[in-house]
Scaffold this motif. Structure first.
Motif, short mmCIF file in Angstrom:
data_model
loop_
_atom_site.label_atom_id
_atom_site.label_comp_id
_atom_site.label_asym_id
_atom_site.label_seq_id
_atom_site.Cartn_x
_atom_site.Cartn_y
_atom_site.Cartn_z
N THR A 1 40.19 56.86 54.18
CA THR A 1 40.23 57.09 52.60
C THR A 1 39.09 57.97 52.30
N PRO A 2 39.32 58.90 51.40
CA PRO A 2 38.24 59.77 50.76
C PRO A 2 37.10 59.12 50.40
N SER A 3 36.10 59.54 50.50
CA SER A 3 34.68 58.98 50.46
C SER A 3 33.49 60.06 49.88
N SER A 4 32.39 59.41 49.54
CA SER A 4 31.30 60.36 49.13
C SER A 4 30.26 59.85 50.42
N ARG B 1 39.26 57.59 45.12
CA ARG B 1 40.09 58.51 45.23
C ARG B 1 41.48 58.48 46.11
N PHE C 1 42.32 63.83 48.64
CA PHE C 1 41.37 64.72 48.60
C PHE C 1 42.18 66.05 47.51
N ASP D 1 32.64 67.78 51.72
CA ASP D 1 33.19 66.26 51.22
C ASP D 1 32.91 65.53 52.19
N VAL E 1 34.73 61.82 54.45
CA VAL E 1 36.00 60.77 54.73
C VAL E 1 35.54 59.62 55.27
N ILE F 1 45.34 65.89 51.76
CA ILE F 1 44.74 66.84 51.12
C ILE F 1 46.01 67.67 50.23
#
Length: 380
Positions: free
Chosen positions: A38-41, A48, A51, A63, A65, A170
């Motif tokens: 999953t998208p991450s920080s 999110r 992406f 960025d 993941v 993406i």
């Protein structure tokens, strides 16, 4: 925008297909492990669904993941990015693991090609995305993929290498002029009649919708059918199309019932492009239309007309036969009357005698000639 798989097993994967196993250490069976992407920080997933970026040519960003191992054992996965495409059925898929990306998948870089996640743990992995200076404006789609190489038996019992994949999408929009456009191609039409002569048939249209622009789009298909001189026009709307990526295409089928069989039908398939999600398309793209003709012979209706014609002919023939019979009866009655009158005249003459008959004739002549003699006498 959705995860290709969330907390899924390695079997429920993005485009899983038999491919040559990559040169990685033996991995546990995919059915024995589960993981999610999953998208991450840098501090963890941030909610999110995918992406999503909007960047200028030449721009670079970093960025993260998140790859989460839900298994009770460590898990080593291949990690890479790939390009997306639209399947013929309208699905979102990525290139096979052995196929080299040339679009957004080639613009993503990781520090390494594999990652090992401890059991019941998550790693937030950084990556960079660099947009080439000559990147074309519009939408570029791909995905970040984690894969696990495993072996499985095919239908013949042979052991084959299978690449089980889980990933996240993406969506990158490169700034510049947008050109949204869908085209309708390869229209094929078939008309199936009904045995009920009072009902119309079914018109089935199959066609390909191609995204010839640079923006991912959905669309609203419509199908119209008309007979000669515009008779019997009908129109129906089909379900909205799934997302079609730039350069992608899908095949769809639209059906229409109650179409009258008017010998020769003209079918028109049209698609009006529409934005995906909260996108705004300015100006609004034009719809595209393809036309095709198909024979629609009204065999049941023709059979009914023939039957009605036969019934009408039978009624007329019966009426004429009856009229002829009546005429023959009347003629026979008249002839019989004449015959009876002829037989009665001699009998009357015989009963009265010759003298009375002559006297009768003389009397009649006397009454007829008397006025004539009066006129002649007056002239003298």
């Amino acid at each position: 925008m959705r995860l290709l798989a969330a907390i899924a097993t390695g079997i429920a994967l993005l485009g899983a297909a038999p491919v040559p196993a990559p040169p990685t250490p033996p991995a546990p069976s995919a059915s024995a492990v589960t993981w999610g992407v999953t998208p991450s920080s840098a501090k963890g997933p941030n909610g999110r669904p995918a992406f999503t970026y909007k960047l200028d040519p030449g721009a670079t960003l970093t960025d993260y993941v998140a790859v989460t191992n839900h298994s009770a054992r460590p898990l080593t996965l291949n990690l890479y990015a790939s390009d997306a495409f639209t399947t013929a059925q309208g699905g979102f898929d990525l290139l096979a693991g052995a196929q080299k990306p040339t679009d957004v998948g080639a613009w993503v870089r990781f520090a390494g090609g594999t990652v090992t996640i401890p059991s019941a743990s998550r790693l937030d992995i950084p990556f960079t995305l660099t947009v080439p200076g000559n990147a074309t404006p519009g939408d570029h789609a791909g995905g970040i993929v984690t894969s696990l190489a495993a072996t499985a038996a095919d239908v013949q019992g042979n052991q084959v290498a299978v690449d089980h994949r889980v990933g996240a999408r993406i969506y990158l929009r490169v700034s510049g002029k947008l050109q949204p456009a869908l085209t309708v191609e390869d229209l094929r039409v078939r008309h199936t009649g009904s045995l009920n002569p009072l009902a119309g048939g079914t018109l089935t249209a199959t066609f390909t919708v191609r995204n010839t622009g640079n923006v991912r789009l959905t669309g609203q298909p419509t199908l119209a059918a008309t007979g000669p001189f515009g008779l019997g026009r009908r129109l129906t709307d089909a379900a909205a199309l799934p997302e079609i990526l730039p350069g992608g295409e899908l095949t769809t089928t639209v059906g229409m019932t109650g179409v009258p069989p008017l010998f020769r039908l003209t079918a028109s398939a049209a698609v009006t492009p529409a934005a995906v999600g909260d996108q705004v398309l300015d100006p609004e793209p034009r719809s595209d239309t393809a036309r095709a003709t198909v024979w629609a012979m009204p065999w049941p209706q023709l059979g009914l007309l023939v039957l009605l014609a036969l019934v009408g002919w039978a009624l007329i023939a019966a009426r004429r036969r009856r009229a002829r019979q009546i005429a023959r009866v009347v003629a026979a009655a008249r002839e019989e009357g004449r015959a009876e009158a002829s037989r009665a005249a001699p009998a009357l003459s015989t009963a009265s005698g010759d003298g009375s008959a002559a006297s009768h004739v003389v009397t009649v002549r006397h009454h007829v000639d008397e006025p004539l003699r009066s006129r002649l006498g007056s002239k003298q």
